[in-house]
Design an enzyme around this catalytic site. Structure first.
Site, mmCIF file in Angstrom:
data_model
loop_
_atom_site.group_PDB
_atom_site.id
_atom_site.type_symbol
_atom_site.label_atom_id
_atom_site.label_comp_id
_atom_site.label_asym_id
_atom_site.label_seq_id
_atom_site.Cartn_x
_atom_site.Cartn_y
_atom_site.Cartn_z
ATOM 1 N N ASP A 69 -10.615 -6.040 -9.635
ATOM 2 C CA ASP A 69 -10.368 -6.484 -8.270
ATOM 3 C C ASP A 69 -9.288 -7.550 -8.339
ATOM 4 O O ASP A 69 -9.341 -8.447 -9.191
ATOM 5 C CB ASP A 69 -11.627 -7.027 -7.587
ATOM 6 C CG ASP A 69 -11.471 -6.985 -6.066
ATOM 7 O OD1 ASP A 69 -11.008 -5.951 -5.547
ATOM 8 O OD2 ASP A 69 -11.792 -7.976 -5.391
ATOM 9 N N THR A 70 -8.299 -7.416 -7.457
ATOM 10 C CA THR A 70 -7.133 -8.295 -7.496
ATOM 11 C C THR A 70 -6.908 -8.926 -6.143
ATOM 12 O O THR A 70 -7.094 -8.272 -5.115
ATOM 13 C CB THR A 70 -5.890 -7.482 -7.927
ATOM 14 O OG1 THR A 70 -6.081 -7.023 -9.262
ATOM 15 C CG2 THR A 70 -4.627 -8.319 -7.868
ATOM 16 N N HIS A 125 -0.807 -10.812 -13.837
ATOM 17 C CA HIS A 125 -2.261 -10.964 -13.722
ATOM 18 C C HIS A 125 -2.990 -9.802 -14.398
ATOM 19 O O HIS A 125 -3.852 -9.997 -15.242
ATOM 20 C CB HIS A 125 -2.600 -11.036 -12.223
ATOM 21 C CG HIS A 125 -1.867 -9.996 -11.392
ATOM 22 N ND1 HIS A 125 -0.504 -9.945 -11.335
ATOM 23 C CD2 HIS A 125 -2.303 -8.946 -10.673
ATOM 24 C CE1 HIS A 125 -0.127 -8.919 -10.583
ATOM 25 N NE2 HIS A 125 -1.200 -8.293 -10.182
ATOM 26 N N HIS A 133 -1.499 3.321 -8.577
ATOM 27 C CA HIS A 133 -0.558 2.400 -9.226
ATOM 28 C C HIS A 133 -1.252 1.581 -10.305
ATOM 29 O O HIS A 133 -0.708 1.343 -11.382
ATOM 30 C CB HIS A 133 0.074 1.451 -8.199
ATOM 31 C CG HIS A 133 0.822 2.144 -7.125
ATOM 32 N ND1 HIS A 133 2.057 2.707 -7.317
ATOM 33 C CD2 HIS A 133 0.507 2.365 -5.832
ATOM 34 C CE1 HIS A 133 2.477 3.242 -6.193
ATOM 35 N NE2 HIS A 133 1.550 3.060 -5.275
ATOM 36 N N PHE A 175 4.219 -2.025 -6.714
ATOM 37 C CA PHE A 175 3.435 -1.632 -5.545
ATOM 38 C C PHE A 175 2.904 -2.880 -4.845
ATOM 39 O O PHE A 175 3.142 -4.003 -5.295
ATOM 40 C CB PHE A 175 2.278 -0.700 -5.955
ATOM 41 C CG PHE A 175 1.198 -1.370 -6.769
ATOM 42 C CD1 PHE A 175 1.359 -1.596 -8.128
ATOM 43 C CD2 PHE A 175 0.010 -1.780 -6.173
ATOM 44 C CE1 PHE A 175 0.358 -2.216 -8.876
ATOM 45 C CE2 PHE A 175 -1.004 -2.395 -6.912
ATOM 46 C CZ PHE A 175 -0.817 -2.610 -8.266
ATOM 47 N N GLY A 176 2.189 -2.645 -3.750
ATOM 48 C CA GLY A 176 1.534 -3.750 -3.046
ATOM 49 C C GLY A 176 2.521 -4.845 -2.650
ATOM 50 O O GLY A 176 3.572 -4.588 -2.059
ATOM 51 N N LYS A 215 6.979 -6.485 -15.983
ATOM 52 C CA LYS A 215 5.898 -6.968 -15.115
ATOM 53 C C LYS A 215 4.604 -7.110 -15.924
ATOM 54 O O LYS A 215 3.916 -8.132 -15.856
ATOM 55 C CB LYS A 215 5.684 -6.015 -13.923
ATOM 56 C CG LYS A 215 4.532 -6.470 -13.025
ATOM 57 C CD LYS A 215 4.164 -5.482 -11.919
ATOM 58 C CE LYS A 215 2.857 -5.919 -11.241
ATOM 59 N NZ LYS A 215 2.297 -4.945 -10.321
ATOM 60 N N THR A 230 -11.046 2.945 -10.215
ATOM 61 C CA THR A 230 -10.114 2.538 -9.156
ATOM 62 C C THR A 230 -9.649 3.752 -8.376
ATOM 63 O O THR A 230 -9.542 4.842 -8.926
ATOM 64 C CB THR A 230 -8.883 1.817 -9.740
ATOM 65 O OG1 THR A 230 -8.029 1.410 -8.660
ATOM 66 C CG2 THR A 230 -8.057 2.703 -10.669
HETATM 67 P P1 ITT Z 1 -9.371 -0.254 -5.975
HETATM 68 O O1 ITT Z 1 -10.303 -1.199 -5.269
HETATM 69 O O2 ITT Z 1 -9.707 1.183 -5.742
HETATM 70 O O3 ITT Z 1 -9.181 -0.588 -7.422
HETATM 71 P P2 ITT Z 1 -7.376 -1.391 -4.183
HETATM 72 O O4 ITT Z 1 -5.963 -0.992 -3.848
HETATM 73 O O5 ITT Z 1 -8.377 -1.448 -3.051
HETATM 74 O O6 ITT Z 1 -7.893 -0.423 -5.351
HETATM 75 P P3 ITT Z 1 -7.889 -4.196 -4.635
HETATM 76 O O7 ITT Z 1 -9.161 -4.157 -3.894
HETATM 77 O O8 ITT Z 1 -7.896 -4.900 -5.944
HETATM 78 O O9 ITT Z 1 -7.285 -2.757 -4.946
HETATM 79 O O10 ITT Z 1 -6.851 -4.770 -3.602
HETATM 80 C C1 ITT Z 1 -5.832 -5.548 -3.954
HETATM 81 C C2 ITT Z 1 -4.612 -5.269 -3.126
HETATM 82 O O11 ITT Z 1 -3.693 -6.249 -3.575
HETATM 83 C C3 ITT Z 1 -3.955 -3.905 -3.410
HETATM 84 O O12 ITT Z 1 -4.233 -2.928 -2.452
HETATM 85 C C4 ITT Z 1 -2.472 -4.250 -3.393
HETATM 86 O O13 ITT Z 1 -1.957 -4.192 -2.099
HETATM 87 C C5 ITT Z 1 -2.464 -5.677 -3.876
HETATM 88 N N1 ITT Z 1 -2.215 -5.716 -5.327
HETATM 89 C C6 ITT Z 1 -3.108 -5.528 -6.348
HETATM 90 N N2 ITT Z 1 -2.495 -5.605 -7.530
HETATM 91 C C7 ITT Z 1 -1.186 -5.833 -7.260
HETATM 92 C C8 ITT Z 1 -0.038 -5.982 -8.055
HETATM 93 O O14 ITT Z 1 -0.089 -5.904 -9.387
HETATM 94 N N3 ITT Z 1 1.129 -6.201 -7.445
HETATM 95 C C9 ITT Z 1 1.220 -6.286 -6.111
HETATM 96 N N4 ITT Z 1 0.187 -6.134 -5.281
HETATM 97 C C10 ITT Z 1 -1.012 -5.901 -5.849
#
Ligand code: ITT
Length: 192
Positions: free
Chosen positions: A69-70, A177, A12, A149-150, A172, A8
């Site tokens: 991936d989230t 998830h 965060h 974050f996010g 959390k 990743t």
């Molecule tokens: P990597 O692909 O490098 O792992 P990324 O930030 O691009 O990192 P994702 O493609 O999984 O991660 O994108 C998911 C987005 O969703 C991420 O940038 C966050 O803004 C949000 N996100 C992911 N997990 C979260 C969480 O636990 N809480 C809140 N927002 C989250």
């Protein structure tokens, strides 16, 4: 102690994973293995993207690893932002802009149910394994808190009356998830 690479670029996520795995595993970052490039994410599902990120690291750097991936799926928006959660408001990873657009698109909407879904792909000993975790909740009408974050400030899980951003990291992780997907990953690694 067993070492595992977490593929990743999100600091965060790395911090959350290290906290969840505790002293059971040493989680190495991409910079720990000398990978300083952006990993492509061009699949159309969370599972496809998780596989793509893990395969990239395995094929280019030779390490067994896992990737996450989230996505945040909002029912009133037909499942958006989903796989586009990181770049909902455009290219880049600006959480503030992503949240602002999400709240604007839900303006006046009373049906605010949503879920976070995390898909983890593990590549180990020549095999791929998928683990999933999800949490149901709702999108708040305004951000609450500044931890996490996010989208954490605008997401309230059903199990709580507070947003993820008002919780401690451990609170959390217990219901999130990523916490649930990681628990399944650890269960596999420790009990197979
Ligand atoms: P990597 O692909 O490098 O792992 P990324 O930030 O691009 O990192 P994702 O493609 O999984 O991660 O994108 C998911 C987005 O969703 C991420 O940038 C966050 O803004 C949000 N996100 C992911 N997990 C979260 C969480 O636990 N809480 C809140 N927002 C989250």
């Amino acid at each position: 102690m067993q070492e595992l690479v977490f593929a990743t670029n999100n600091a965060h996520k790395l911090e959350e994973l290290r906290r969840i795995t505790g002293d059971k595993f040493t989680i190495l970052s991409l910079s720990d293995i000398g990978c300083h490039e952006d990993i492509p994410e061009t699949a159309d599902t969370l599972e496809g993207n998780a596989r793509q990120k893990a395969r990239f690291v395995k094929e280019k750097y030779g390490y067994d690893c896992f990737a996450d991936d989230t996505g945040l799926m909002v029912d009133a928006l037909g499942g958006a932002p989903g796989i586009y959660s990181a770049r909902y408001a455009g290219p880049g990873h600006d959480s503030r802009a992503n949240m602002a657009l999400l709240l604007a698109n839900l303006e006046g909407e009373t049906h605010r149910s949503a879920r976070f879904v995390t898909c983890i792909c593990l590549i180990k000993d020549g095999e791929e394994h998928i683990f999933e975790g999800r949490v149901e909740g709702e999108i708040l009408t305004a951000p609450q808190g500044d931890a996490g974050f996010g989208y954490d400030p605008v997401f309230r899980p059903d199990e709580s009356d507070r947003s993820f951003a008002l919780m401690s990291a451990d609170e959390k992780n217990t219901i999130s998830h990523r916490g649930r997907a990681t628990a399944a990953l650890l269960d596999y690694l420790l009990n197979r």
